[in-house]
Design a protein around this motif. Structure first.
Motif, PDB file in Angstrom:
ATOM      1  N   PRO A  20       0.845  -1.197   0.000  1.00  0.00           N
ATOM      2  CA  PRO A  20       0.000   0.000   0.000  1.00  0.00           C
ATOM      3  C   PRO A  20       0.881   1.248   0.000  1.00  0.00           C
ATOM      4  N   GLU A  21       0.285   2.418  -0.147  1.00  0.00           N
ATOM      5  CA  GLU A  21       1.021   3.687  -0.104  1.00  0.00           C
ATOM      6  C   GLU A  21       1.761   3.841   1.220  1.00  0.00           C
ATOM      7  N   ARG A  22       1.021   3.574   2.281  1.00  0.00           N
ATOM      8  CA  ARG A  22       1.603   3.630   3.618  1.00  0.00           C
ATOM      9  C   ARG A  22       1.123   2.438   4.415  1.00  0.00           C
ATOM     10  N   PRO A  23       1.860   1.859   5.291  1.00  0.00           N
ATOM     11  CA  PRO A  23       3.260   2.180   5.522  1.00  0.00           C
ATOM     12  C   PRO A  23       4.119   1.700   4.349  1.00  0.00           C
ATOM     13  N   SER A  24       5.346   2.189   4.246  1.00  0.00           N
ATOM     14  CA  SER A  24       6.236   1.770   3.162  1.00  0.00           C
ATOM     15  C   SER A  24       6.574   0.300   3.363  1.00  0.00           C
ATOM     16  N   GLY A  25       7.128  -0.310   2.333  1.00  0.00           N
ATOM     17  CA  GLY A  25       7.428  -1.735   2.372  1.00  0.00           C
ATOM     18  C   GLY A  25       8.266  -2.143   3.568  1.00  0.00           C
ATOM     19  N   LEU A  61       6.360  -1.760   6.820  1.00  0.00           N
ATOM     20  CA  LEU A  61       5.328  -2.779   7.017  1.00  0.00           C
ATOM     21  C   LEU A  61       5.961  -4.103   7.451  1.00  0.00           C
ATOM     22  N   ILE A  62       7.040  -4.478   6.773  1.00  0.00           N
ATOM     23  CA  ILE A  62       7.699  -5.746   7.102  1.00  0.00           C
ATOM     24  C   ILE A  62       8.250  -5.685   8.534  1.00  0.00           C
ATOM     25  N   ARG A  63       8.785  -4.525   8.918  1.00  0.00           N
ATOM     26  CA  ARG A  63       9.299  -4.352  10.284  1.00  0.00           C
ATOM     27  C   ARG A  63       8.151  -4.375  11.305  1.00  0.00           C
ATOM     28  N   ASP A  64       7.059  -3.684  10.992  1.00  0.00           N
ATOM     29  CA  ASP A  64       5.916  -3.654  11.923  1.00  0.00           C
ATOM     30  C   ASP A  64       5.328  -5.045  12.113  1.00  0.00           C
ATOM     31  N   LEU A  65       5.245  -5.808  11.028  1.00  0.00           N
ATOM     32  CA  LEU A  65       4.710  -7.175  11.136  1.00  0.00           C
ATOM     33  C   LEU A  65       5.631  -8.013  12.019  1.00  0.00           C
ATOM     34  N   LYS A  86       7.870  -3.160  -4.141  1.00  0.00           N
ATOM     35  CA  LYS A  86       6.542  -3.088  -4.781  1.00  0.00           C
ATOM     36  C   LYS A  86       5.564  -4.086  -4.161  1.00  0.00           C
ATOM     37  N   ILE A  87       6.111  -5.220  -3.692  1.00  0.00           N
ATOM     38  CA  ILE A  87       5.230  -6.253  -3.113  1.00  0.00           C
ATOM     39  C   ILE A  87       5.866  -6.789  -1.826  1.00  0.00           C
ATOM     40  N   PHE A  88       5.059  -7.492  -1.041  1.00  0.00           N
ATOM     41  CA  PHE A  88       5.625  -8.386  -0.031  1.00  0.00           C
ATOM     42  C   PHE A  88       4.968  -9.740  -0.228  1.00  0.00           C
ATOM     43  N   ARG A  89       5.618 -10.789   0.284  1.00  0.00           N
ATOM     44  CA  ARG A  89       5.139 -12.146   0.022  1.00  0.00           C
ATOM     45  C   ARG A  89       4.907 -12.908   1.321  1.00  0.00           C
ATOM     46  N   ASP A 138      -3.756  -4.474  12.155  1.00  0.00           N
ATOM     47  CA  ASP A 138      -3.191  -3.548  13.145  1.00  0.00           C
ATOM     48  C   ASP A 138      -2.180  -2.596  12.507  1.00  0.00           C
ATOM     49  N   CYS A 139      -1.301  -3.145  11.669  1.00  0.00           N
ATOM     50  CA  CYS A 139      -0.272  -2.305  11.046  1.00  0.00           C
ATOM     51  C   CYS A 139      -0.915  -1.233  10.167  1.00  0.00           C
TER      52      CYS A 139
END
Ligand SMILES: *Cc1c(COP(=O)(O)O)cnc(C)c1O
Length: 369
Positions: A305-310, A313-317, A334-337, A358-359
């Motif tokens: 998504p636009e926010r949070p950045s990739g 998001l990966i860090r927050d997860l 561009k993506i996460f898997r 939550d993120c």
């Protein structure tokens, strides 16, 4: 939280059940002794239903990429014409291996979010005189796309019957329906750390009669990966060189768990999990990278998504105990898997969706401030 306590949702290595981890960390045994031979026999037998093959597969010590190299060097000769059907990082890698060993590789490049069109594959194959082999990735782990392997295989067999079909099944065999014999494939490879609920280190390969015939006259250089050596040892339930003993023992236990669950139950669990995740992501307003009709049931790529950045998001997860993977190559940022093959259940997917919710909520609040 140590990573070992987290929900490991990368598309390999995948989580390992406690029994499998214990089996893999037993005191060492003699790899030329009777106990190890019994484990090898059980592993080779236990793999057959998941490959959908009556023949005993080969077991090699090495990762999936090693097995892709083995597939190439055992059946091809330098200068052989090869068609690479690629729609992602792993398709490109298979082609690069063939090129590294001197094959004359022609490309059918598929949009990275799409599956290969069967007509396009057949046309490309028919357009190459003396085509020796087609390289195809069953399940492209970098994009979350599953190709229609049975359909493509059947069409290739009728239009280019002389050509071999070499299949990267690293992230499909063991989780998705796979019928090596019935689909008339020639070489198919997989790796222990994907659908097999085992640590990385082993690869398993099915080889057809047609591929064995090609092997006898193939001249690419090979030594460690030689199918003849692996086969001769495998028949005696041993290996040509020292195998990854611990992983063989782990895989033996994983296969016995898989056999108790049954392959049909495993395949439908993956189907259920895949669809539950896709529905949940849609509910969160997130977009799949792959086209829905060809979306994989072992790995899902999600547009960031636009926010949070990739990276955020990966860090927050991760802070919420969920480990996911980023995009590779041109899909970085561009993506996460999200991996969902092997030891995965509804609650794992619900945990991922809950953490994502939550993120995303957190970032909307921040953006509003
Ligand atoms: C993981 C993977 C590979 C590479 O396997 P390694 O074990 O990392 O060498 C190749 N192809 C596909 C489709 C994969 O998912």
């Amino acid at each position: 939280m140590p990573e070992t306590d987290m929900n490991l949702r990368v598309p390999g290595p995948t989580p390992v059940p406690a029994e499998v981890a214990t089996a893999g960390s037993q005191p060492m045994v003699n790899h030329r002794g009777p106990e190890f031979a019994a484990s090898m026999a059980a592993v080779l037998e236990g793999l057959k239903p998941f490959f959908g093959s009556e023949s005993q597969p080969l077991l090699l010590t090495g990762s999936g990429t090693g097995a892709l190299e083995a597939a190439v060097v055992n059946v091809l000769s330098p200068g052989d014409k090869v068609l690479s059907v690629t729609g992602g990082v792993f398709g490109d890698r298979f082609a690069a291996i063939a090129q590294a060993f001197g094959a004359d590789v022609r490309f059918l490049r598929v949009e990275w979010r799409e599956a290969a069109q069967v007509d396009a594959v057949v046309d490309a194959a028919r357009g190459i005189p003396n085509l020796k082999a087609v390289l195809l990735t069953h399940n492209e782990t970098s994009t979350g796309v599953t190709n229609d392997l049975p359909l493509i295989a059947a069409q290739l067999r009728s239009y280019v019957p002389q050509s071999l079909l070499l299949v990267d099944g690293v992230s499909s065999v063991g989780a998705l329906p796979f019928e090596f014999d019935a689909w008339d494939l020639d070489v198919a490879v997989t790796g222990s750390q994907k659908a097999w609920m085992s640590p990385p280190g082993l690869s398993m390969i099915a080889v057809s009669e047609r591929a064995w015939a090609a092997h006898r006259s193939a001249t690419m250089p090979r030594f460690y990966w030689d199918f003849t050596k692996a086969q001769a040892s495998g028949e005696k339930h041993t290996t040509p060189f020292t195998p990854a003993v611990g992983i063989v023992l782990a895989l033996q236990t994983a296969l016995s768990l898989m056999s108790s669950e049954s392959k049909d139950a495993i395949f439908s669990r993956h189907e259920r999990i895949g669809s539950r995740l896709r529905t949940g992501l849609h509910g969160l307003g997130l977009d799949l990278f792959a086209e829905l009709q060809v979306a994989s049931n072992t790995v899902t790529a999600v547009r960031l998504p636009e926010r949070p950045s990739g990276s955020e998001l990966i860090r927050d997860l991760r802070e919420r105990g969920i480990v996911v993977a980023g995009g590779q190559d041109c899909l970085k940022g561009k993506i996460f898997r999200i991996g969902h093959m092997g030891w995965v259940h509804e609650e794992d997917i619900d945990a991922v969706l809950g953490a994502l919710r939550d993120c995303l909520k957190g970032s909307i609040v921040e953006a509003a401030i």
